[in-house]
Each structure stands twice: as C-alpha cells, then as structure tokens.
Design a protein around this motif. Structure first.
Motif, short mmCIF file in Angstrom:
data_model
loop_
_atom_site.label_atom_id
_atom_site.label_comp_id
_atom_site.label_asym_id
_atom_site.label_seq_id
_atom_site.Cartn_x
_atom_site.Cartn_y
_atom_site.Cartn_z
N PRO A 148 13.54 -8.61 6.61
CA PRO A 148 14.29 -9.18 5.47
C PRO A 148 13.82 -8.61 4.13
CG PRO A 148 13.53 -10.93 6.95
CD PRO A 148 12.94 -9.66 7.47
N GLU A 149 12.54 -8.25 4.04
CA GLU A 149 12.05 -7.71 2.76
C GLU A 149 12.73 -6.38 2.44
OE1 GLU A 149 10.38 -7.89 5.57
OE2 GLU A 149 9.41 -5.96 5.93
N LYS A 152 16.15 -7.14 1.06
CA LYS A 152 16.05 -7.48 -0.37
C LYS A 152 15.99 -6.23 -1.23
CE LYS A 152 13.69 -11.85 -0.44
NZ LYS A 152 12.41 -12.49 -0.40
N GLN A 153 15.14 -5.27 -0.82
CA GLN A 153 15.01 -4.02 -1.59
C GLN A 153 16.33 -3.26 -1.61
OE1 GLN A 153 11.87 -1.83 0.32
NE2 GLN A 153 10.23 -2.97 -0.69
N ARG A 155 19.30 -4.48 -1.25
CA ARG A 155 20.23 -5.20 -2.12
C ARG A 155 20.01 -4.82 -3.58
NH1 ARG A 155 24.88 -6.44 -1.84
NH2 ARG A 155 24.78 -7.97 -0.17
N ARG A 156 18.74 -4.72 -3.99
CA ARG A 156 18.45 -4.35 -5.38
C ARG A 156 18.99 -2.95 -5.68
NH1 ARG A 156 13.58 -7.41 -4.85
NH2 ARG A 156 12.39 -5.62 -4.13
N ALA A 182 17.84 -13.16 2.41
CA ALA A 182 17.37 -11.90 1.82
C ALA A 182 18.52 -11.11 1.18
CB ALA A 182 16.68 -11.06 2.89
N GLY A 183 19.75 -11.52 1.44
CA GLY A 183 20.86 -10.83 0.79
C GLY A 183 21.87 -10.18 1.71
#
Ligand code: BMP
Length: 218
Positions: A148-149, A152-153, A155-156, A182-183
């Motif tokens: 999930p991390e 997140k990255q 998604r950014r 996480a997006g």
C-alpha cells in the motif's frame, strides 16, 4: 460502482461464464488474461462482455507498431481496456494510448508488480513509468495492493486524474481496505473469488469491506 474487479484466471469457458454471471453486479469489470484466452480463445471476451466491461490483461510489451497491432485485435474482440507494460518506453506506450483514444477505450499501465520478485528490478522503474503514464494521459495504472505504501507514492506521482487498479488482494496477502485507504480506485481479486464455493458471496463481502472503510474514513 463497487470498486471491485474480478481477475478471471480460469481455463474453461463454461466456468468463466458461470462465475461471471454469479459476480455480475458485484464487480465493475472482469479482467481476462493469457490463461483464459489461450485456453478458450479470444471469442471468450464477446461472451463475457454482457456481464461486465472486460479488461484484457495482455501486459503488452513490444515495439510501437506491434503494440498497436495487438491492441487493435483486442479492441476488435470487444475488450474495453488493455493492460500494457510501461518499461518498453514512451513510444510503445504512446502507440497504445493513441489507439485507445481513437477507439474510446482505456489503457492501464503496469508500474511495479505485486509479487516479491518485483522488488528485484521494478521499483525504480515503477515511479518513472507512473510519471510516463500520467504524461501520456493513460486511463490509469496497475499498482500493488501488496504494498500500500507504493500505491500512496504512485498516487502522488500520477495525481487524481488517472485511476489506480490494484491486484494482490487475498491470495497474495494484500487487503482490499488497506489498498483503498492508500489510494487505489479498484481492487483486482482473482483466486479468492473464482476458487470460492460462493463467488457472489465472496465478492459481496469484499464490496462490503470497501464500503465500510470508505464510510469510516469520511
Ligand atoms: P489473484 O487474486 O489470484 O492473486 O490474481 C491476481 C491477478 O492480477 C492475476 O491475474 C495476476 O496475473 C494479476 N496481476 C498481479 O497479480 N500482480 C500484478 O502486479 C499485475 C497483475 O496483472
């Protein structure tokens, strides 16, 4: 909008139809790939498209001309979207995205994959691929629910315009609610659905989990 995609990696076309019928309404799309298409033919897409939009997961990874020829065949067969690899570079991706735009179809670009071995080579490339997908206005990217991390990255990097679809939930250890938090826009689930004695019930359970985590976080 259930935010769930079925990965239909069964081999038998009757079984594929039975499961698709069962989960129709619980899933927003059905992903078909090499296992099913090689075993039962490309015509399976036409048979399944009445249950849900079809994402053809052929992880297309060739020179631009060949990519275009592949995507043409897949769109002609009735698929609504094709999954392509990004590591082949901007021109190969562009050939797919341009064709999809002409045909009003979707392209999803693989960034980093969900299995452990993806960490060997794909991690650095994944970020650059995500940026390339955004620059070219692909419809979305494939990112790992098992990390999930990373979702997140990614998604950014891609912003809010592109969708994220995430495999790795269930059999590979990822959780639908963690991926959504996480997006991820859609989780992709294969074995936990098509190997279940009750695919509709299993799909409904995942959809409930997704709805709950969205409600709790709002
Ligand atoms: P399962 O839920 O049974 O693990 O299925 C996941 C599906 O998503 C499979 O079709 C697999 O090929 C695909 N997939 C994946 O698991 N990880 C990725 O990074 C990209 C994929 O397309």
């Amino acid at each position: 909008n259930t935010r769930l995609i079925l990965a239909l990696d069964v081999l038998d076309s009757d079984e594929a139809i039975r499961i698709s019928k069962a989960v129709a309404g619980h899933v927003d799309a059905i992903k078909v790939g090499y296992p099913l298409v090689l075993a039962s033919g490309l015509q399976i897409i036409e048979k399944l498209v009445k249950y849900a939009p079809i994402i053809a997961d052929f992880k297309v990874a060739d020179i631009p001309n060949t990519n275009r020829l592949i995507c043409e065949q897949v769109f002609d067969a009735g698929a609504d979207a094709v999954i392509v690899q990004g590591f082949t570079g901007h021109d190969s991706l562009e050939a797919c995205v341009e064709l999809a735009r002409e045909r009003k179809k979707d392209i999803f670009v693989v960034t980093e994959m969900s299995h452990p071995g993806a960490l060997d080579l794909m991690q650095e490339a994944g970020k650059a691929i995500a940026k390339m997908a955004a620059d070219q206005c692909a419809s979305g990217v494939v990112a790992p629910a098992t990390r999930p991390e990373r979702v997140k990255q990614i998604r950014r990097i891609i912003g809010e315009e592109l969708a994220i679809i995430s495999p790795g939930v269930g059999a590979q250890g990822g959780s639908a609610s963690d991926a959504i938090m996480a997006g991820t826009d859609w989780v992709i689930v294969g074995r936990s659905l098509y190997q279940s004695a009750d695919p509709a019930g299993a799909a409904a359970g995942i959809v409930r989990e997704i709805k709950k985590v969205i409600k709790d976080s709002s």
